[in-house]
Design an enzyme around this catalytic site. Structure first.
Site, PDB file in Angstrom:
ATOM      1  N   ARG A  74      -4.887  -8.103  -8.431  1.00 29.39           N
ATOM      2  CA  ARG A  74      -4.994  -6.881  -9.229  1.00 29.39           C
ATOM      3  C   ARG A  74      -3.748  -6.000  -9.155  1.00 29.39           C
ATOM      4  O   ARG A  74      -3.436  -5.287 -10.108  1.00 29.39           O
ATOM      5  CB  ARG A  74      -6.229  -6.090  -8.797  1.00 29.39           C
TER       6      ARG A  74
ATOM      7  N   ASP B 297     -16.456   9.254 -13.992  1.00 29.61           N
ATOM      8  CA  ASP B 297     -15.982   8.053 -13.309  1.00 29.61           C
ATOM      9  C   ASP B 297     -14.644   8.385 -12.664  1.00 29.61           C
ATOM     10  O   ASP B 297     -13.961   9.338 -13.067  1.00 29.61           O
ATOM     11  CB  ASP B 297     -15.832   6.880 -14.279  1.00 29.61           C
TER      12      ASP B 297
END
Length: 285
Positions: free
Chosen positions: A52, A154
């Site tokens: 990632r 979020d």
């Protein structure tokens, strides 16, 4: 007799990776993401972290993980920290995930009909499928005559932007119950679907870090959804978050959590009401 030359031992080289990634560098990343987002990365996640973050290293034209970590901790790397967190957070979601929760929500909201504004917080909204599912369930329960406000938050800013637009592919829309796609979404020329204005206007998307000391939330809620996020927190962090949820939930309110989350250790604050659904503990209301 001629002595034999000792064997030459070459250093082990990992030819499968573009950049070296030591255990010490992995540990530094684990500490950074825990401090910033409360995420307790499992020690087995080293390969996932490499996959990632290597894209960020290439994008920034850095030459090592060490250089990337140093950059994150520099003044110049402040903005990159947001990308770092975005890369390491998981955003698996789909419409009406854990369907039994929405059946409970509908029944709960029907008891509130005619009692004023209804407020719901979706505390890990990801790309928006969850808050839109909540909005649809609310409309199905109460119709369009009630004022319903949904706060969707979020940590990841990139997924919040997806949620604001409310545009989803046909395969994502296919998970909706029968008839809901036509009722609540408009088909776009490119084959995607966008949530109708009525739904989008019910939801406010904003960034919030659950492990921050202070939250911007000021109102109280009839329901809070925080599903499949606290599983990544250690117990101390979970309890700290639950303590802050407690005063934000109305006396009759419900807390919906993920299918793998069990907060029996927070019984002073919340009591299990049904399958992964909690209410305020008696005496703490």
């Amino acid at each position: 007799m001629q002595n034999k030359m000792p064997p030459i031992i070459l250093p082990k080289i990992d030819f499968t990776r573009e950049f070296a990634f030591s255990d010490q560098e992995f540990e530094r990343i684990r500490q950074l993401i825990y401090k910033e987002a409360g995420i307790a990365l499992n020690p087995t996640k080293k390969d996932m972290v490499y996959g990632r973050l290597v894209r960020r290293i290439r994008e920034l034209k850095l030459n090592s993980f060490a250089a990337y970590i140093d950059f994150l901790q520099s003044i110049a790397g402040k903005r990159e920290f947001e990308q770092f967190v975005n890369a390491l957070t998981t955003n698996l979601t789909f419409f009406f995930r854990e369907e039994h929760h929405f059946q409970i929500l509908v029944a709960h909201l029907k008891t509130l009909a005619g009692k004023g504004e209804i407020t719901i917080w979706c505390a890990a909204s990801s790309t928006g499928e969850e808050p839109y599912s909540i909005a649809i369930a609310a409309l199905e329960a109460l119709g369009s005559g009630h004022r319903i406000q949904i706060q969707a938050t979020d940590l990841d800013t990139s997924v919040l932007e997806v949620g604001r637009k409310g545009i989803y592919s046909a395969d994502k829309i296919s998970r909706l119950p029968a008839g809901h796609a036509a009722r609540y979404f408009d088909k776009l020329p490119d084959g995607n679907f966008q949530a109708k204005a009525q739904l989008r206007e019910m939801i406010t998307f904003s960034r919030l870090n659950l492990v921050d000391a202070n939250w911007a939330q000021r109102k109280s809620f009839d329901a809070i959804f925080c599903r499949n996020v606290m599983i990544y927190f250690d117990r101390d962090t979970q309890l700290a978050v639950l303590k802050k949820f407690h005063p934000l939930l109305k006396a009759h309110g419900l807390l919906f959590v993920g299918h793998s989350e069990n907060f029996y250790f927070a019984s002073d604050y919340f009591t299990l009401r049904g399958k992964t659904v909690y209410e305020l503990a008696r005496g703490k209301v």
